[in-house]
Design a protein around this motif. Structure first.
Motif, short mmCIF file in Angstrom:
data_model
loop_
_atom_site.label_atom_id
_atom_site.label_comp_id
_atom_site.label_asym_id
_atom_site.label_seq_id
_atom_site.Cartn_x
_atom_site.Cartn_y
_atom_site.Cartn_z
N VAL A 96 -16.52 -5.52 5.10
CA VAL A 96 -15.42 -4.72 4.56
C VAL A 96 -14.70 -5.49 3.46
CG1 VAL A 96 -13.29 -3.48 5.12
CG2 VAL A 96 -15.11 -3.69 6.84
N SER A 97 -14.42 -4.82 2.35
CA SER A 97 -13.59 -5.36 1.28
C SER A 97 -12.22 -4.68 1.33
CB SER A 97 -14.26 -5.12 -0.08
OG SER A 97 -13.36 -5.45 -1.13
N ALA A 98 -11.15 -5.45 1.04
CA ALA A 98 -9.81 -4.87 1.03
C ALA A 98 -8.92 -5.67 0.10
CB ALA A 98 -9.22 -4.87 2.44
N PRO A 99 -7.86 -5.04 -0.45
CA PRO A 99 -6.90 -5.79 -1.27
C PRO A 99 -6.30 -6.94 -0.46
CG PRO A 99 -6.54 -3.42 -1.46
CD PRO A 99 -7.53 -3.61 -0.36
N ALA A 100 -5.99 -8.04 -1.13
CA ALA A 100 -5.63 -9.27 -0.43
C ALA A 100 -4.43 -9.10 0.51
CB ALA A 100 -5.36 -10.38 -1.45
N ARG A 105 -2.44 -7.93 6.13
CA ARG A 105 -1.46 -7.33 7.04
C ARG A 105 -1.99 -6.16 7.84
NH1 ARG A 105 4.04 -6.68 3.43
NH2 ARG A 105 3.87 -8.60 2.20
N HIS A 106 -2.85 -5.35 7.20
CA HIS A 106 -3.13 -4.04 7.79
C HIS A 106 -4.61 -3.69 7.95
CE1 HIS A 106 1.12 -3.17 7.52
NE2 HIS A 106 1.11 -3.43 6.22
N VAL A 107 -5.51 -4.63 7.67
CA VAL A 107 -6.94 -4.36 7.88
C VAL A 107 -7.52 -5.41 8.82
CG1 VAL A 107 -9.19 -4.00 6.82
CG2 VAL A 107 -7.13 -3.27 5.61
N TRP A 239 5.81 -3.23 -9.81
CA TRP A 239 5.23 -1.89 -9.53
C TRP A 239 4.51 -2.03 -8.21
CZ3 TRP A 239 -0.04 0.20 -10.89
CH2 TRP A 239 -0.08 1.60 -10.84
N ARG A 240 5.19 -1.64 -7.13
CA ARG A 240 4.69 -1.92 -5.79
C ARG A 240 4.46 -0.65 -4.99
NH1 ARG A 240 2.64 -6.02 -6.97
NH2 ARG A 240 2.14 -6.25 -4.76
N SER A 241 3.64 -0.76 -3.95
CA SER A 241 3.37 0.36 -3.06
C SER A 241 4.46 0.50 -2.01
CB SER A 241 2.02 0.16 -2.36
OG SER A 241 0.93 0.43 -3.22
N THR A 242 4.70 1.74 -1.59
CA THR A 242 5.75 1.98 -0.58
C THR A 242 5.39 1.33 0.75
OG1 THR A 242 4.74 4.15 -0.17
CG2 THR A 242 6.64 4.08 -1.63
N TRP A 243 4.08 1.20 1.08
CA TRP A 243 3.73 0.54 2.34
C TRP A 243 4.24 -0.91 2.37
CZ3 TRP A 243 1.23 -4.05 2.37
CH2 TRP A 243 0.42 -4.39 1.28
N GLU A 244 4.35 -1.52 1.18
CA GLU A 244 4.67 -2.93 1.08
C GLU A 244 6.17 -3.19 1.13
OE1 GLU A 244 2.93 -6.45 -1.79
OE2 GLU A 244 3.51 -4.55 -2.71
N ILE A 245 6.96 -2.28 0.60
CA ILE A 245 8.39 -2.56 0.42
C ILE A 245 9.29 -1.70 1.29
CG2 ILE A 245 7.99 -3.27 -1.96
CD1 ILE A 245 9.14 -0.57 -2.87
N GLU A 246 8.72 -0.94 2.21
CA GLU A 246 9.52 0.00 3.00
C GLU A 246 10.65 -0.70 3.76
OE1 GLU A 246 8.90 3.67 6.16
OE2 GLU A 246 7.16 2.59 5.36
N GLY A 291 -6.11 6.14 12.82
CA GLY A 291 -5.29 6.34 14.01
C GLY A 291 -4.14 5.35 14.09
N ILE A 292 -4.39 4.09 13.72
CA ILE A 292 -3.33 3.07 13.74
C ILE A 292 -2.27 3.39 12.69
CG2 ILE A 292 -2.83 0.65 13.18
CD1 ILE A 292 -5.51 -0.06 14.50
N TYR A 293 -2.70 3.69 11.47
CA TYR A 293 -1.75 3.93 10.38
C TYR A 293 -0.86 5.14 10.65
CZ TYR A 293 -4.71 0.69 7.70
OH TYR A 293 -5.42 -0.40 7.27
N ARG A 294 -1.40 6.12 11.36
CA ARG A 294 -0.63 7.34 11.60
C ARG A 294 0.13 7.29 12.92
NH1 ARG A 294 -3.98 12.21 8.65
NH2 ARG A 294 -4.58 10.96 6.84
N GLY A 295 0.06 6.14 13.58
CA GLY A 295 0.82 6.00 14.83
C GLY A 295 2.32 5.91 14.57
N GLU A 296 3.10 6.48 15.46
CA GLU A 296 4.55 6.52 15.29
C GLU A 296 5.13 5.11 15.24
OE1 GLU A 296 8.50 8.50 17.44
OE2 GLU A 296 6.48 8.86 18.23
N GLY A 297 5.90 4.85 14.20
CA GLY A 297 6.58 3.58 14.08
C GLY A 297 5.76 2.45 13.48
N TYR A 298 4.49 2.70 13.14
CA TYR A 298 3.68 1.60 12.64
C TYR A 298 4.25 1.00 11.37
CZ TYR A 298 -0.19 -1.10 10.76
OH TYR A 298 -0.95 -2.13 10.24
N TRP A 299 4.68 1.83 10.44
CA TRP A 299 5.15 1.32 9.14
C TRP A 299 6.64 0.98 9.17
CZ3 TRP A 299 1.26 0.14 6.07
CH2 TRP A 299 0.06 0.84 6.22
N GLY A 300 7.31 1.26 10.28
CA GLY A 300 8.75 1.05 10.33
C GLY A 300 9.13 -0.38 10.63
#
Length: 300
Positions: A96-100, A105-107, A239-246, A291-300
């Protein structure tokens, strides 16, 4: 002679660099391996390898054919594994390749949990902010943030995301708040350099149309997490993603500007090469992350 044997023999000879080394793997003689390559070239009507006393060298067509032959062999193996072990059995080596920063954090952290569910899987992660060629570099799948335009890839949305311009309240108090895209020219914009793979600059939507804007600042690099840290220090805007700065947005440590121009969808996506049979290991890992990303509270 069946085509699978010809393909496998050709790939082995190309990877091992000699008929003798490939013959050891196949437990046949080098003469047999030579005959298999001759039969393949005769059937295709092209020369795949130049053979001399100094060694073997792939022709240009041979280089092209090698990539496709490897993929075909992977497809054969995946189909066999799927039929023999059942459609719901996940096994093999998943690369698997993913952004650093996102990958850290999330993969990759979710790899052990996936392995606990599927003990026969081996996982390898490559975390880089450069856009990799999945097929050429041997990846089963990649995680991408933003639009995927390559027609050779299938993109599956894992979670919604936006890309916004942000900075600290102290930075904007010192330098003012940009009201238009043109105002960015007056600000210290902390951006990826060319080695970071963001050659087009920052992307926005203006008057209903996509706009790419080159920005400049006194710091740049090829690492997204370092850029993120610089923004949090108040050294400039990013210029950042909302997942990063929430979290920082909720605490008031960062604020966004130019929201009317932000891209509405810069989603977290899984991508994999177009293929007839989607390997179970890829399908199940995508479903697991979704399933993990859409779990309640994961990004909070």
């Amino acid at each position: 002679m069946d085509r699978y044997t010809e393909l496998r023999s050709f790939v082995l000879v190309a990877e091992k660099g000699s008929f003798a080394a490939a013959a050891l793997v196949e437990q046949v003689t080098p003469v047999v391996m030579g005959r298999r390559l001759d039969a393949l070239e005769a059937r295709l009507g092209v020369r795949l390898m130049h053979r001399s006393t100094r060694g073997l060298h792939l022709t240009d067509l041979g280089e092209q054919y090698l990539e496709q032959a490897r993929q075909l062999l992977r497809d054969f193996d995946e189909v066999d594994a799927s039929i023999s072990a059942g459609r719901h059995t996940v096994r093999g080596h998943l690369v698997v390749s993913a952004p650093a920063a996102f990958g850290r954090r999330h993969v990759a952290p979710h790899g052990p949990g996936f392995q606990a569910l599927h003990p026969d899987i081996k996982l390898s992660f490559n975390l880089t902010d450069s856009v990799v060629d999945l097929v050429r570099e041997g990846y089963d799948m990649g995680i991408r943030i933003g639009e995927v335009t390559d027609p050779n890839y299938v993109a599956v949305r894992l979670y919604p995301n936006r890309r916004v311009v942000c900075g600290t309240p102290a930075y904007f108090a010192r330098h003012g708040t940009p009201r238009s895209l043109e105002d960015l020219a007056d600000h210290n914009c902390l951006a990826f350099n060319l080695q970071g793979g963001q050659q087009r600059g920052w992307s926005f939507r203006k008057d209903g149309k996509p706009v790419a804007l080159r920005v400049s600042g006194n710091l740049d690099c090829n690492d997204g997490e370092l850029l993120y840290d610089w923004v949090k220090q108040g050294l400039g805007i990013g210029w950042r993603s909302t997942w990063e700065i929430e979290g920082e947005l909720k605490r008031g440590e960062l604020v966004t500007v130019l929201d009317d121009f932000a891209l509405s969808a810069y989603d977290i996506q899984a991508v994999y090469p177009q293929q007839r049979y989607l390997p179970a290991k890829v399908r199940h890992f995508m479903d697991y992350l979704r399933g993990i990303y859409r779990g309640e509270g994961y990004w909070g």
